[in-house]
Design a protein around this motif. Structure first.
Motif, PDB file in Angstrom:
ATOM      1  N   GLY A 212       1.329  -1.086  -0.003  1.00  0.00           N
ATOM      2  CA  GLY A 212       0.119  -0.414   0.401  1.00  0.00           C
ATOM      3  C   GLY A 212       1.305   1.055   0.027  1.00  0.00           C
ATOM      4  O   GLY A 212       2.060   1.388   0.241  1.00  0.00           O
ATOM      5  N   ASP A 213       0.178   2.575   0.024  1.00  0.00           N
ATOM      6  CA  ASP A 213       0.932   3.760  -0.225  1.00  0.00           C
ATOM      7  C   ASP A 213       0.683   4.283   1.424  1.00  0.00           C
ATOM      8  O   ASP A 213      -0.420   4.236   1.656  1.00  0.00           O
ATOM      9  CB  ASP A 213       0.038   4.412  -1.029  1.00  0.00           C
ATOM     10  CG  ASP A 213       0.345   5.506  -1.545  1.00  0.00           C
ATOM     11  OD1 ASP A 213       1.612   6.449  -0.378  1.00  0.00           O
ATOM     12  OD2 ASP A 213       0.237   6.475  -2.413  1.00  0.00           O
ATOM     13  N   ARG A 216      -1.625   6.786   2.160  1.00  0.00           N
ATOM     14  CA  ARG A 216      -3.242   6.828   2.138  1.00  0.00           C
ATOM     15  C   ARG A 216      -3.869   5.606   2.523  1.00  0.00           C
ATOM     16  O   ARG A 216      -2.767   4.670   2.548  1.00  0.00           O
ATOM     17  CB  ARG A 216      -3.517   6.061   0.363  1.00  0.00           C
ATOM     18  CG  ARG A 216      -3.362   7.741  -0.362  1.00  0.00           C
ATOM     19  CD  ARG A 216      -3.211   7.433  -2.217  1.00  0.00           C
ATOM     20  NE  ARG A 216      -3.375   8.623  -2.900  1.00  0.00           N
ATOM     21  CZ  ARG A 216      -4.623   9.095  -3.448  1.00  0.00           C
ATOM     22  NH1 ARG A 216      -5.773   8.133  -3.802  1.00  0.00           N
ATOM     23  NH2 ARG A 216      -4.085  10.190  -3.962  1.00  0.00           N
ATOM     24  N   LEU A 218      -6.129   3.032   1.072  1.00  0.00           N
ATOM     25  CA  LEU A 218      -5.790   1.609   0.308  1.00  0.00           C
ATOM     26  C   LEU A 218      -5.231   0.942   0.672  1.00  0.00           C
ATOM     27  O   LEU A 218      -2.662   0.998   0.379  1.00  0.00           O
ATOM     28  CB  LEU A 218      -5.351   1.876  -1.455  1.00  0.00           C
ATOM     29  CG  LEU A 218      -7.275   2.434  -1.202  1.00  0.00           C
ATOM     30  CD1 LEU A 218      -7.003   3.084  -2.655  1.00  0.00           C
ATOM     31  CD2 LEU A 218      -8.308   1.233  -1.757  1.00  0.00           C
ATOM     32  N   ASP A 238      -9.480  -0.514   3.015  1.00  0.00           N
ATOM     33  CA  ASP A 238      -8.989   0.547   3.841  1.00  0.00           C
ATOM     34  C   ASP A 238      -8.240   0.658   4.963  1.00  0.00           C
ATOM     35  O   ASP A 238      -8.911   0.322   5.707  1.00  0.00           O
ATOM     36  CB  ASP A 238     -10.069   1.216   3.304  1.00  0.00           C
ATOM     37  CG  ASP A 238      -9.991   2.940   3.420  1.00  0.00           C
ATOM     38  OD1 ASP A 238      -8.491   3.295   3.254  1.00  0.00           O
ATOM     39  OD2 ASP A 238     -10.849   3.910   3.858  1.00  0.00           O
ATOM     40  N   PHE A 254     -10.548   4.130  -6.342  1.00  0.00           N
ATOM     41  CA  PHE A 254      -9.657   4.923  -6.774  1.00  0.00           C
ATOM     42  C   PHE A 254      -9.873   6.330  -8.017  1.00  0.00           C
ATOM     43  O   PHE A 254      -8.519   6.815  -7.732  1.00  0.00           O
ATOM     44  CB  PHE A 254      -9.057   3.616  -8.330  1.00  0.00           C
ATOM     45  CG  PHE A 254      -7.959   2.742  -7.538  1.00  0.00           C
ATOM     46  CD1 PHE A 254      -6.479   3.393  -6.523  1.00  0.00           C
ATOM     47  CD2 PHE A 254      -8.181   0.993  -7.241  1.00  0.00           C
ATOM     48  CE1 PHE A 254      -5.933   2.473  -5.995  1.00  0.00           C
ATOM     49  CE2 PHE A 254      -7.302   0.647  -6.485  1.00  0.00           C
ATOM     50  CZ  PHE A 254      -6.148   0.765  -6.098  1.00  0.00           C
ATOM     51  N   VAL A 279      -7.416   1.591 -12.343  1.00  0.00           N
ATOM     52  CA  VAL A 279      -6.684   2.462 -11.194  1.00  0.00           C
ATOM     53  C   VAL A 279      -6.025   3.411 -12.596  1.00  0.00           C
ATOM     54  O   VAL A 279      -6.366   3.766 -13.407  1.00  0.00           O
ATOM     55  CB  VAL A 279      -5.032   1.503 -11.551  1.00  0.00           C
ATOM     56  CG1 VAL A 279      -5.542   0.357 -10.375  1.00  0.00           C
ATOM     57  CG2 VAL A 279      -4.822   1.266 -12.296  1.00  0.00           C
ATOM     58  N   VAL A 330      -1.633   6.120  -8.858  1.00  0.00           N
ATOM     59  CA  VAL A 330      -2.722   6.549  -8.032  1.00  0.00           C
ATOM     60  C   VAL A 330      -2.897   5.338  -6.705  1.00  0.00           C
ATOM     61  O   VAL A 330      -2.954   4.492  -7.228  1.00  0.00           O
ATOM     62  CB  VAL A 330      -3.284   7.036  -8.062  1.00  0.00           C
ATOM     63  CG1 VAL A 330      -4.099   7.598  -6.837  1.00  0.00           C
ATOM     64  CG2 VAL A 330      -3.225   8.531  -8.955  1.00  0.00           C
ATOM     65  N   GLY A 331      -2.840   5.100  -5.652  1.00  0.00           N
ATOM     66  CA  GLY A 331      -3.033   4.171  -4.483  1.00  0.00           C
ATOM     67  C   GLY A 331      -2.010   2.952  -4.379  1.00  0.00           C
ATOM     68  O   GLY A 331      -2.779   2.442  -3.280  1.00  0.00           O
ATOM     69  N   TRP A 333      -0.948   1.443  -5.883  1.00  0.00           N
ATOM     70  CA  TRP A 333      -0.591  -0.269  -7.283  1.00  0.00           C
ATOM     71  C   TRP A 333       0.159  -0.027  -7.317  1.00  0.00           C
ATOM     72  O   TRP A 333       0.868   0.565  -7.961  1.00  0.00           O
ATOM     73  CB  TRP A 333      -1.970   0.239  -7.678  1.00  0.00           C
ATOM     74  CG  TRP A 333      -2.657  -0.766  -8.756  1.00  0.00           C
ATOM     75  CD1 TRP A 333      -2.507  -1.388  -9.530  1.00  0.00           C
ATOM     76  CD2 TRP A 333      -3.533  -1.821  -7.477  1.00  0.00           C
ATOM     77  NE1 TRP A 333      -3.246  -2.828  -9.654  1.00  0.00           N
ATOM     78  CE2 TRP A 333      -4.458  -2.848  -8.550  1.00  0.00           C
ATOM     79  CE3 TRP A 333      -4.269  -1.775  -6.139  1.00  0.00           C
ATOM     80  CZ2 TRP A 333      -4.634  -3.785  -7.936  1.00  0.00           C
ATOM     81  CZ3 TRP A 333      -4.969  -2.889  -6.142  1.00  0.00           C
ATOM     82  CH2 TRP A 333      -5.115  -4.254  -6.978  1.00  0.00           C
TER      83      TRP A 333
END
Ligand code: TYD
Ligand code: MG
Length: 415
Positions: A212-213, A216, A218, A238, A254, A279, A330-331, A333
């Protein structure tokens, strides 16, 4: 060298006699009586996404390795699973010396599991853990983390390769003899070096990774190896104040913050296992004060970006040779499919030309001659784009030719 390159110790080398990990004494049995799954039970953790990634729950007597960077949520996920298992009457034990009982208690409180019937065994000695498991025969044991256990009778530092391997081997043995399912939590370093845990992949039944990031919430839980189910299954969570919450529609999550009117952003329908996930891919191209200019990539293989940049420069009049290029999925991924080439190229071109792409999704692999090739599961991707309401999709269809420059024209990026 005269010293150990890992711990700088100047102590002399010590020979370690590798003890066999399992004694093979069982007589031969007919194959029909030994079919996989015979006598094995699935124990559902009650966390649907976790169970799905496991292939339908924990298998008794199996060993699962759960890897991930520090802070990603491994302890949280396993504690939530233990809480739910305990409430359905399973015997669960949390062993290891990663955290004190007070710390575990605080986390349990936060997760609303303050009164869950979970046994805590704070120990750094694997043999003690093994003997408690053999005696109490719990249904599930979580070892947090494998790096904090050690074997006194062999050398090597705690958390080092030989220690990790021997600890895991002893835990595998007790799992097979008692039927207890074991989850080994393993820390993985930031640069992706799986070092210790990687060495365990062949002795465990299931290898999962929580990613995960950090900025964030997620989180993605992926299966890389599963003797009892499919691999490359992804579960989405989450991270909230009260723990990990399952994300039922990751595409929506996303795209929630997707601003399609900004140049350099595009949607990509990724396919992982049985699931399509839309994504957002972002690119930023700016003038560079550095020589050579900076290239920063997150979520896509850097080698692919270099190839895409070369193709854009040579075939599509998008010259980025003295510009900084940033690419980000983003996220947090991570994309491993070549199908992300086309959206990455379009995002870079869009940022370079400072023209937004709007509501656009794209997929396709780019070759060195600037041709876009079809990638598998075209229909699934098209359907996902339609489902989340994306206006236009650009992809190479099986059997037809699409040139990158035509794809750019179709997305309004005429040079
Ligand atoms: P943790 O499970 O301790 O990570 P790991 O075991 O992989 O090292 O998770 C730590 C992070 O998660 C920490 O930064 C705090 C955050 N967190 C939440 O946001 N919500 C929660 O309910 C919990 C328990 C932790
Ligand atoms: Mg932890």
């Amino acid at each position: 060298m005269g010293f150990c390159p890992q711990c700088d110790s100047t102590e002399p080398l010590q020979e370690i006699v590798d003890t066999p990990t399992a004694s093979i004494t069982a007589p031969p049995v007919p194959l029909a009586a030994a079919r996989a799954g015979n006598g094995r039970q699935r124990l559902e953790t009650g966390i649907n996404e976790f169970d799905r990634v496991l292939g339908g729950g924990l298998v008794s007597g199996s060993v699962v390795l759960l890897g991930g960077e520090p802070g990603v949520g491994k302890s949280t996920l396993t504690l939530q699973a233990m809480g739910s298992l305990a409430s359905s009457g399973a015997g669960v034990l949390l062993a290891g010396s990663e955290e004190s009982p007070q710390q575990v208690g605080l986390r349990a409180e936060r997760l609303g599991l303050g009164t869950a019937e979970i046994d805590l065994l704070t120990s750094a000695d694997v043999d003690q853990v093994v003997s408690v498991v053999a005696k109490n025969q719990p249904d599930v044991v979580v070892v947090d983390s494998i790096q904090t256990l050690s074997v006194p009778d062999i050398g090597g530092v705690t958390g080092g390769m030989s220690q990790i391997r021997e600890c895991a081997a002893r835990l595998v043995r007790v799992a097979k003899t008692t039927g207890t399912a074991v989850i080994l939590v393993g820390h993985v370093t930031k640069d992706g070096g799986l070092a210790g845990p990687k060495a365990l992949e062949h002795i465990v039944d299931v290898v999962l990774s929580l990613e995960g990031d950090p900025d964030r919430g997620l989180r993605a839980l992926r299966s890389f190896k599963n003797r009892f189910g499919a691999t490359h299954v992804v579960g989405m969570f989450d991270m909230q104040h009260t723990g990990l919450v399952e994300v039922l529609d990751p595409s929506k999550a996303f795209l929630a913050e997707w601003d399609m009117d900004v140049p350099g952003t595009i949607a990509f329908p990724a396919v992982e296992g049985a699931r399509s996930v839309m994504v957002e891919i972002q690119a930023l191209v700016t003038e560079s004060p550095h020589t050579p200019p900076r290239r920063s990539v997150r979520g896509v293989e850097a080698s692919r970006i270099h190839q895409i940049l070369a193709v854009l420069t040579r075939h599509c009049s998008i010259d980025v040779s003295n510009k900084e290029v940033y690419v980000n999925v983003v996220g947090g991924w991570r994309l491993v499919e070549p199908g992300c080439d086309l959206p990455v190229a379009l995002a870079i071109a869009s940022s370079t030309l400072n023209r937004p792409l709007g509501s656009l999704a794209a997929w396709g692999e780019i070759g060195l001659a600037a041709e876009v090739r079809a990638v598998p599961l075209d229909l699934r991707r098209r359907e996902e784009a339609k489902r989340v309401g994306i206006g236009t999709s650009i992809a190479a269809e099986q059997g037809s030719r699409l040139r990158l420059i035509d794809a750019m024209n179709r997305s309004g990026l005429t040079v």
